[in-house]
Write an enzyme that holds these catalytic residues in place. Structure first.
Site, PDB file in Angstrom:
ATOM      1  N   LYS A   5       0.828  -1.218   0.000  1.00 41.87           N
ATOM      2  CA  LYS A   5       0.000   0.000   0.000  1.00 41.87           C
ATOM      3  C   LYS A   5       0.856   1.260   0.000  1.00 41.87           C
ATOM      4  O   LYS A   5       2.041   1.241   0.294  1.00 41.87           O
ATOM      5  CB  LYS A   5      -0.981  -0.051   1.160  1.00 41.87           C
ATOM      6  CG  LYS A   5      -2.026  -1.159   0.904  1.00 41.87           C
ATOM      7  CD  LYS A   5      -3.420  -0.770   1.221  1.00 41.87           C
ATOM      8  CE  LYS A   5      -4.389  -1.801   0.621  1.00 41.87           C
ATOM      9  NZ  LYS A   5      -5.368  -2.249   1.592  1.00 41.87           N
ATOM     10  N   ARG A  53      -3.855 -10.142   4.328  1.00 49.99           N
ATOM     11  CA  ARG A  53      -4.155 -10.185   2.887  1.00 49.99           C
ATOM     12  C   ARG A  53      -2.934  -9.659   2.146  1.00 49.99           C
ATOM     13  O   ARG A  53      -2.571  -8.494   2.313  1.00 49.99           O
ATOM     14  CB  ARG A  53      -5.390  -9.307   2.634  1.00 49.99           C
ATOM     15  CG  ARG A  53      -5.859  -9.251   1.190  1.00 49.99           C
ATOM     16  CD  ARG A  53      -7.032  -8.276   1.066  1.00 49.99           C
ATOM     17  NE  ARG A  53      -7.535  -8.229  -0.304  1.00 49.99           N
ATOM     18  CZ  ARG A  53      -7.009  -7.481  -1.263  1.00 49.99           C
ATOM     19  NH1 ARG A  53      -5.956  -6.718  -1.014  1.00 49.99           N
ATOM     20  NH2 ARG A  53      -7.530  -7.477  -2.475  1.00 49.99           N
TER      21      ARG A  53
HETATM   22  N1  HH2 Z   1      -7.393  -3.713   0.004  1.00 49.20           N
HETATM   23  C1  HH2 Z   1      -7.612  -3.733  -1.324  1.00 49.20           C
HETATM   24  C2  HH2 Z   1      -8.682  -4.444  -1.865  1.00 49.20           C
HETATM   25  N2  HH2 Z   1      -9.503  -5.163  -1.069  1.00 49.20           N
HETATM   26  N3  HH2 Z   1     -10.111  -5.913   1.093  1.00 49.20           N
HETATM   27  C3  HH2 Z   1      -9.925  -5.912   2.417  1.00 49.20           C
HETATM   28  N4  HH2 Z   1     -10.736  -6.621   3.216  1.00 49.20           N
HETATM   29  N5  HH2 Z   1      -8.904  -5.206   2.996  1.00 49.20           N
HETATM   30  C4  HH2 Z   1      -8.024  -4.468   2.250  1.00 49.20           C
HETATM   31  O1  HH2 Z   1      -7.115  -3.827   2.840  1.00 49.20           O
HETATM   32  C5  HH2 Z   1      -8.215  -4.439   0.828  1.00 49.20           C
HETATM   33  C6  HH2 Z   1      -9.288  -5.186   0.267  1.00 49.20           C
HETATM   34  C7  HH2 Z   1      -6.718  -2.963  -2.232  1.00 49.20           C
HETATM   35  O2  HH2 Z   1      -5.632  -3.760  -2.671  1.00 49.20           O
HETATM   36  P1  HH2 Z   1      -5.556  -4.508  -4.111  1.00 49.20           P
HETATM   37  O3  HH2 Z   1      -6.615  -5.564  -4.215  1.00 49.20           O
HETATM   38  O4  HH2 Z   1      -4.190  -5.026  -4.313  1.00 49.20           O
HETATM   39  O5  HH2 Z   1      -5.775  -3.367  -5.169  1.00 49.20           O
HETATM   40  P2  HH2 Z   1      -7.024  -2.956  -6.066  1.00 49.20           P
HETATM   41  O6  HH2 Z   1      -8.157  -2.655  -5.157  1.00 49.20           O
HETATM   42  O7  HH2 Z   1      -6.539  -1.760  -6.834  1.00 49.20           O
HETATM   43  O8  HH2 Z   1      -7.372  -4.128  -6.939  1.00 49.20           O
END
Ligand code: HH2
Length: 321
Positions: A264, A298
């Site tokens: 992040k 995660r």
């Molecule tokens: N962060 C992201 C997406 N989903 N879900 C939970 N429960 N907690 C989190 O911190 C969280 C999440 C963002 O990360 P990422 O999936 O890598 O990116 P993007 O949303 O751009 O696909």
């Protein structure tokens, strides 16, 4: 084959758990269960079926003419198998990026219609379900997507809007499956404008308690809820650091905690590293979260995280030599 004399890995439930960490057992569809807590955090591997996720968008994406494109299911399945072999106990499939707008990512992610989200998700989810008993989570904010995913064999819904869509709450209540309720404020496009707190720990705590109460009013069993402080969602770097520092303050909500700090932007802000080069910072955050009560971390980098947590825990539990 293991070489003679190689000690058994201290990864599984045979390793004794510190008494300080509570344990939970959540019910999964088709009679399975998900045991969480007990001081042994589980690793959730992130599989982004998107062209535009902040750290790995486009990885499984095949461009087509006219700006169109599609997911390559075989590439995702290969990555899923690698994550499971590396020790992930849950996989989180997301077909809509939640990349925030604001200083770091410009305009943020493009909104995706439910039909498109389902079309990205199902070919992967159906094949994955046929191949593994691992816990398959689907990261969605939409009731229609949650319903389609649960019908295709998903075990758990991960909702970054904490029941912003009442139809998602109804789908989860009807399925009786576990749900992750993550803290955020505002919409994806404007959440950076809502990163204002007098007392970030107290306010996030109160808003997660309210989300838990909302779930119960919608007919969701609180015993099926996992809570998440939402690192990077309507938070500044200082808010993210404060939330990680005081993760223990959320223990009294009585539910397992999920922490998603992997790659992040606060790690980039502190170190200058781009998303693809934030492994070391992500491990530091996962290790801290695990030591301070996270039941699930995660992450994008499963193999490194599993190894990091195994050694961290082995040292923490070592007896007098
Ligand atoms: N962060 C992201 C997406 N989903 N879900 C939970 N429960 N907690 C989190 O911190 C969280 C999440 C963002 O990360 P990422 O999936 O890598 O990116 P993007 O949303 O751009 O696909």
């Amino acid at each position: 084959m293991k070489a003679a004399g190689t000690p058994a890995p201290l990864l599984g439930s045979e390793a004794s758990a510190p008494a300080a960490f509570p344990s939970w057992r959540l019910g999964l569809p088709r009679g399975r269960t998900l045991a969480l807590g007990g001081g042994r955090p589980q690793v959730m591997g992130v599989l982004n079926l998107t062209p535009d996720s902040f750290s790995d968008g486009g990885r499984f994406w095949v461009e087509a003419s006219g700006g169109a494109g599609r997911i390559d299911p075989e590439a995702v399945l290969a990555q899923a198998r690698a994550m499971l072999a590396a020790g992930a106990e849950l996989l989180d499939l997301g077909a809509e990026s939640t990349r925030p707008a604001g200083r770091t990512y410009g305009a943020g992610a493009v909104a995706v219609a439910a039909e498109e989200e389902i079309a990205r998700l199902l070919p992967v989810l159906e094949r994955l379900r046929a191949q593994t008993d691992a816990v398959l989570s689907v990261d969605t904010r939409k009731g229609a997507v949650a319903r389609a995913a649960l019908a295709a064999g998903a075990d758990l819904i991960n909702d970054v809007s904490a029941l912003g869509d009442p139809d998602l709450a109804a789908a989860v209540a009807a399925a009786g499956c576990p749900v992750v309720l993550m803290h955020s404020r505002g919409e994806l496009a404007d959440m950076h404008l809502h990163a204002r707190y007098e007392d970030v720990i107290g306010e996030v705590h109160a808003e997660l308690a309210a989300a838990l109460a909302r779930a119960e009013r919608a007919g969701i069993d609180r015993a099926q809820v996992v809570l998440d402080p939402g690192i990077g969602f309507a938070k500044t770097r200082l808010h993210n650091l404060a939330l990680l520092r005081r993760l223990d303050a959320f223990a009294d909500l009585g539910r397992p905690l999920l922490v998603g700090a992997s790659r992040k932007s606060f790690i980039g802000e502190l170190t200058g590293a781009p998303p693809s080069d934030r492994l070391a910072g992500s491990l530091a955050a996962a290790g801290w979260a695990a030591r301070h009560g996270a039941a699930i971390v995660r992450v994008h980098d499963v193999e490194a995280t599993v190894q990091f947590l195994a050694i961290d825990r082995a040292i923490a539990q070592a007896g007098p030599a």
